[in-house]
Structures are given as C-alpha cells and as structure tokens.
Design a protein around this motif. Structure first.
Motif, PDB file in Angstrom:
ATOM      1  N   ARG A 161       0.837  -1.198   0.000  1.00 32.89           N
ATOM      2  CA  ARG A 161       0.000   0.000   0.000  1.00 32.89           C
ATOM      3  C   ARG A 161       0.875   1.251   0.000  1.00 32.89           C
ATOM      4  NH1 ARG A 161      -5.144  -1.191  -0.820  1.00 32.89           N
ATOM      5  NH2 ARG A 161      -5.893  -2.966   0.316  1.00 32.89           N
ATOM      6  N   GLU A 162       2.165   1.058   0.202  1.00 38.82           N
ATOM      7  CA  GLU A 162       3.093   2.177   0.205  1.00 38.82           C
ATOM      8  C   GLU A 162       4.280   1.839  -0.685  1.00 38.82           C
ATOM      9  OE1 GLU A 162       4.209   3.219   4.154  1.00 38.82           O
ATOM     10  OE2 GLU A 162       2.197   3.837   4.711  1.00 38.82           O
ATOM     11  N   ILE A 163       4.865   2.869  -1.258  1.00 38.14           N
ATOM     12  CA  ILE A 163       6.016   2.694  -2.133  1.00 38.14           C
ATOM     13  C   ILE A 163       7.229   3.325  -1.476  1.00 38.14           C
ATOM     14  CG2 ILE A 163       7.022   3.485  -4.316  1.00 38.14           C
ATOM     15  CD1 ILE A 163       4.323   3.129  -5.596  1.00 38.14           C
ATOM     16  N   ASP A 164       8.351   2.640  -1.536  1.00 36.94           N
ATOM     17  CA  ASP A 164       9.625   3.217  -1.117  1.00 36.94           C
ATOM     18  C   ASP A 164      10.108   4.069  -2.287  1.00 36.94           C
ATOM     19  OD1 ASP A 164      12.162   3.858  -0.260  1.00 36.94           O
ATOM     20  OD2 ASP A 164      12.939   1.821  -0.394  1.00 36.94           O
ATOM     21  N   PHE A 165      10.046   5.387  -2.142  1.00 35.16           N
ATOM     22  CA  PHE A 165      10.312   6.280  -3.260  1.00 35.16           C
ATOM     23  C   PHE A 165      11.743   6.156  -3.781  1.00 35.16           C
ATOM     24  CE2 PHE A 165      11.281  10.404  -5.216  1.00 35.16           C
ATOM     25  CZ  PHE A 165      10.321  10.371  -6.212  1.00 35.16           C
ATOM     26  N   LYS A 166      12.690   5.953  -2.905  1.00 31.73           N
ATOM     27  CA  LYS A 166      14.082   5.808  -3.359  1.00 31.73           C
ATOM     28  C   LYS A 166      14.233   4.573  -4.244  1.00 31.73           C
ATOM     29  CE  LYS A 166      16.258   8.322   0.398  1.00 31.73           C
ATOM     30  NZ  LYS A 166      17.258   8.315   1.458  1.00 31.73           N
ATOM     31  N   SER A 167      13.602   3.481  -3.876  1.00 30.79           N
ATOM     32  CA  SER A 167      13.643   2.265  -4.699  1.00 30.79           C
ATOM     33  C   SER A 167      12.918   2.493  -6.024  1.00 30.79           C
ATOM     34  CB  SER A 167      12.992   1.094  -3.961  1.00 30.79           C
ATOM     35  OG  SER A 167      13.742   0.762  -2.834  1.00 30.79           O
ATOM     36  N   PHE A 168      11.838   3.250  -5.990  1.00 26.53           N
ATOM     37  CA  PHE A 168      11.082   3.582  -7.186  1.00 26.53           C
ATOM     38  C   PHE A 168      11.975   4.295  -8.206  1.00 26.53           C
ATOM     39  CE2 PHE A 168       8.114   6.579  -9.330  1.00 26.53           C
ATOM     40  CZ  PHE A 168       7.272   5.654  -9.929  1.00 26.53           C
ATOM     41  N   ILE A 169      12.725   5.296  -7.764  1.00 24.98           N
ATOM     42  CA  ILE A 169      13.638   6.039  -8.650  1.00 24.98           C
ATOM     43  C   ILE A 169      14.754   5.121  -9.143  1.00 24.98           C
ATOM     44  CG2 ILE A 169      15.338   7.908  -8.756  1.00 24.98           C
ATOM     45  CD1 ILE A 169      12.486   8.931  -8.883  1.00 24.98           C
ATOM     46  N   ARG A 170      15.280   4.270  -8.271  1.00 24.83           N
ATOM     47  CA  ARG A 170      16.349   3.353  -8.691  1.00 24.83           C
ATOM     48  C   ARG A 170      15.857   2.368  -9.752  1.00 24.83           C
ATOM     49  NH1 ARG A 170      17.536   3.043  -2.860  1.00 24.83           N
ATOM     50  NH2 ARG A 170      19.009   4.702  -2.459  1.00 24.83           N
ATOM     51  N   GLN A 171      14.602   1.934  -9.657  1.00 28.07           N
ATOM     52  CA  GLN A 171      14.028   1.048 -10.672  1.00 28.07           C
ATOM     53  C   GLN A 171      13.943   1.749 -12.032  1.00 28.07           C
ATOM     54  OE1 GLN A 171      13.164  -2.208 -10.590  1.00 28.07           O
ATOM     55  NE2 GLN A 171      14.044  -2.281  -8.542  1.00 28.07           N
ATOM     56  N   ILE A 172      13.596   3.023 -12.022  1.00 30.19           N
ATOM     57  CA  ILE A 172      13.559   3.789 -13.261  1.00 30.19           C
ATOM     58  C   ILE A 172      14.963   3.891 -13.844  1.00 30.19           C
ATOM     59  CG2 ILE A 172      13.039   6.027 -14.304  1.00 30.19           C
ATOM     60  CD1 ILE A 172      10.906   6.376 -12.058  1.00 30.19           C
ATOM     61  N   ALA A 173      15.959   4.112 -12.988  1.00 31.09           N
ATOM     62  CA  ALA A 173      17.353   4.193 -13.453  1.00 31.09           C
ATOM     63  C   ALA A 173      17.797   2.869 -14.071  1.00 31.09           C
ATOM     64  CB  ALA A 173      18.271   4.585 -12.291  1.00 31.09           C
ATOM     65  N   MET A 174      17.405   1.747 -13.468  1.00 30.93           N
ATOM     66  CA  MET A 174      17.766   0.439 -14.025  1.00 30.93           C
ATOM     67  C   MET A 174      17.090   0.226 -15.377  1.00 30.93           C
ATOM     68  SD  MET A 174      18.178  -2.191 -10.801  1.00 30.93           S
ATOM     69  CE  MET A 174      16.451  -2.452 -10.635  1.00 30.93           C
ATOM     70  N   ARG A 175      15.860   0.685 -15.523  1.00 30.37           N
ATOM     71  CA  ARG A 175      15.175   0.573 -16.817  1.00 30.37           C
ATOM     72  C   ARG A 175      15.907   1.391 -17.873  1.00 30.37           C
ATOM     73  NH1 ARG A 175      10.586  -1.596 -19.126  1.00 30.37           N
ATOM     74  NH2 ARG A 175       9.661  -0.262 -20.712  1.00 30.37           N
ATOM     75  N   PHE A 176      16.373   2.586 -17.512  1.00 27.47           N
ATOM     76  CA  PHE A 176      17.156   3.419 -18.425  1.00 27.47           C
ATOM     77  C   PHE A 176      18.414   2.672 -18.866  1.00 27.47           C
ATOM     78  CE2 PHE A 176      20.666   6.415 -19.059  1.00 27.47           C
ATOM     79  CZ  PHE A 176      20.152   7.164 -20.106  1.00 27.47           C
ATOM     80  N   GLU A 177      19.085   2.027 -17.912  1.00 26.61           N
ATOM     81  CA  GLU A 177      20.289   1.249 -18.232  1.00 26.61           C
ATOM     82  C   GLU A 177      19.966   0.119 -19.204  1.00 26.61           C
ATOM     83  OE1 GLU A 177      21.971  -0.082 -14.552  1.00 26.61           O
ATOM     84  OE2 GLU A 177      22.812   1.880 -14.075  1.00 26.61           O
ATOM     85  N   ASN A 178      18.848  -0.569 -18.987  1.00 20.82           N
ATOM     86  CA  ASN A 178      18.458  -1.670 -19.869  1.00 20.82           C
ATOM     87  C   ASN A 178      18.138  -1.191 -21.276  1.00 20.82           C
ATOM     88  OD1 ASN A 178      18.759  -3.613 -17.884  1.00 20.82           O
ATOM     89  ND2 ASN A 178      16.621  -3.507 -17.256  1.00 20.82           N
ATOM     90  N   ILE A 179      17.497  -0.047 -21.385  1.00 22.20           N
ATOM     91  CA  ILE A 179      17.102   0.475 -22.696  1.00 22.20           C
ATOM     92  C   ILE A 179      18.311   0.990 -23.468  1.00 22.20           C
ATOM     93  CG2 ILE A 179      15.836   2.345 -23.856  1.00 22.20           C
ATOM     94  CD1 ILE A 179      13.710   2.057 -21.640  1.00 22.20           C
ATOM     95  N   THR A 180      19.164   1.753 -22.809  1.00 26.60           N
ATOM     96  CA  THR A 180      20.269   2.425 -23.505  1.00 26.60           C
ATOM     97  C   THR A 180      21.571   1.638 -23.504  1.00 26.60           C
ATOM     98  OG1 THR A 180      20.974   3.602 -21.515  1.00 26.60           O
ATOM     99  CG2 THR A 180      19.323   4.688 -22.923  1.00 26.60           C
ATOM    100  N   GLY A 181      21.724   0.724 -22.557  1.00 31.51           N
ATOM    101  CA  GLY A 181      22.992   0.015 -22.432  1.00 31.51           C
ATOM    102  C   GLY A 181      24.061   0.829 -21.729  1.00 31.51           C
ATOM    103  N   LYS A 182      23.699   2.029 -21.281  1.00 29.78           N
ATOM    104  CA  LYS A 182      24.635   2.904 -20.566  1.00 29.78           C
ATOM    105  C   LYS A 182      24.407   2.770 -19.067  1.00 29.78           C
ATOM    106  CE  LYS A 182      24.690   6.413 -24.168  1.00 29.78           C
ATOM    107  NZ  LYS A 182      24.395   7.806 -24.481  1.00 29.78           N
ATOM    108  N   ALA A 183      25.469   2.541 -18.349  1.00 36.38           N
ATOM    109  CA  ALA A 183      25.365   2.399 -16.896  1.00 36.38           C
ATOM    110  C   ALA A 183      25.240   3.779 -16.248  1.00 36.38           C
ATOM    111  CB  ALA A 183      26.579   1.678 -16.347  1.00 36.38           C
ATOM    112  N   ILE A 184      24.396   3.845 -15.243  1.00 39.45           N
ATOM    113  CA  ILE A 184      24.265   5.065 -14.441  1.00 39.45           C
ATOM    114  C   ILE A 184      25.032   4.828 -13.148  1.00 39.45           C
ATOM    115  CG2 ILE A 184      22.681   6.510 -13.131  1.00 39.45           C
ATOM    116  CD1 ILE A 184      20.566   6.017 -15.156  1.00 39.45           C
ATOM    117  N   ASP A 185      25.912   5.761 -12.824  1.00 36.70           N
ATOM    118  CA  ASP A 185      26.659   5.607 -11.578  1.00 36.70           C
ATOM    119  C   ASP A 185      25.702   5.716 -10.397  1.00 36.70           C
ATOM    120  OD1 ASP A 185      26.331   8.334 -12.325  1.00 36.70           O
ATOM    121  OD2 ASP A 185      27.802   8.926 -10.833  1.00 36.70           O
TER     122      ASP A 185
END
Length: 104
Positions: A5-29
């Motif tokens: 019922r609640e979202i951990d916002f920091k994990s939410f942002i990190r999941q978006i960053a991982m999706r960006f890495e998967n799409i572009t192939g570029k690692a985010i520090d």
C-alpha cells in the motif's frame, strides 16, 4: 493477495534508473535520491484479462494513486520525466505503469 500500500520512493527512482540502463545500455553511476518530504495516497486496483494462448484469466492488479515529492534532486526529476515515456514496473507492454509527473 499480498500488495504494498506504500512505495519506497528511493527504490522507485532506482528502478527507473535500471530501466534506463536496460534500454540504452549505458550504466548510471550510483547516486543518492534526495528529497525533503514524500506523501502518498495509493490503493490497489485489480485488472483482469483473458489469455487466448493460455486459455485462462490473468490478473494484472497494481497500485493507483498520487505521490507528492518535495525538494527532489534534479537527477531524479529527469528520471521521472523519462518514466513518463517508458512506463514503470511490470507489464508496461500491456500499457500499464503509466505515470504523470508535473512540477509544482
């Protein structure tokens, strides 16, 4: 059904960053998600569909609602803007995971 019922916002942002890495192939520090305050008003919403291939009903439930973040760092803001285009979470290929982010 076990649902958050609640979202951990920091994990939410990190999941978006991982999706960006998967799409572009570029690692985010690694970076720290910074914000002053986080509010959420979420509820579970269940969606059903029928799979002709599997000959069964499938449940695609998920979380709907609003989140407000105050004082969010600029890098995280850009990731939220990306998530508006790509979607967030599982089943995005079915049109789920849409978010709308706006600055106040």
């Amino acid at each position: 059904v076990l649902v958050r019922r609640e979202i951990d916002f920091k994990s939410f942002i990190r999941q978006i960053a991982m999706r960006f890495e998967n799409i572009t192939g570029k690692a985010i520090d690694k970076f720290e998600v910074k914000f002053c305050r986080f509010e959420q008003d979420l509820h579970f919403y269940d969606i059903n569909r029928y799979s002709n291939r599997q000959h069964t009903k499938m449940q695609f439930g998920g979380v709907l609602g609003r989140m407000r973040v105050f004082g969010l760092d600029e890098r995280s803001v850009k990731l939220l803007q990306l998530a508006q285009i790509t979607g967030v979470g599982k089943s995005t290929v079915f049109g789920l995971g849409k978010i709308k982010a706006e600055r106040i």
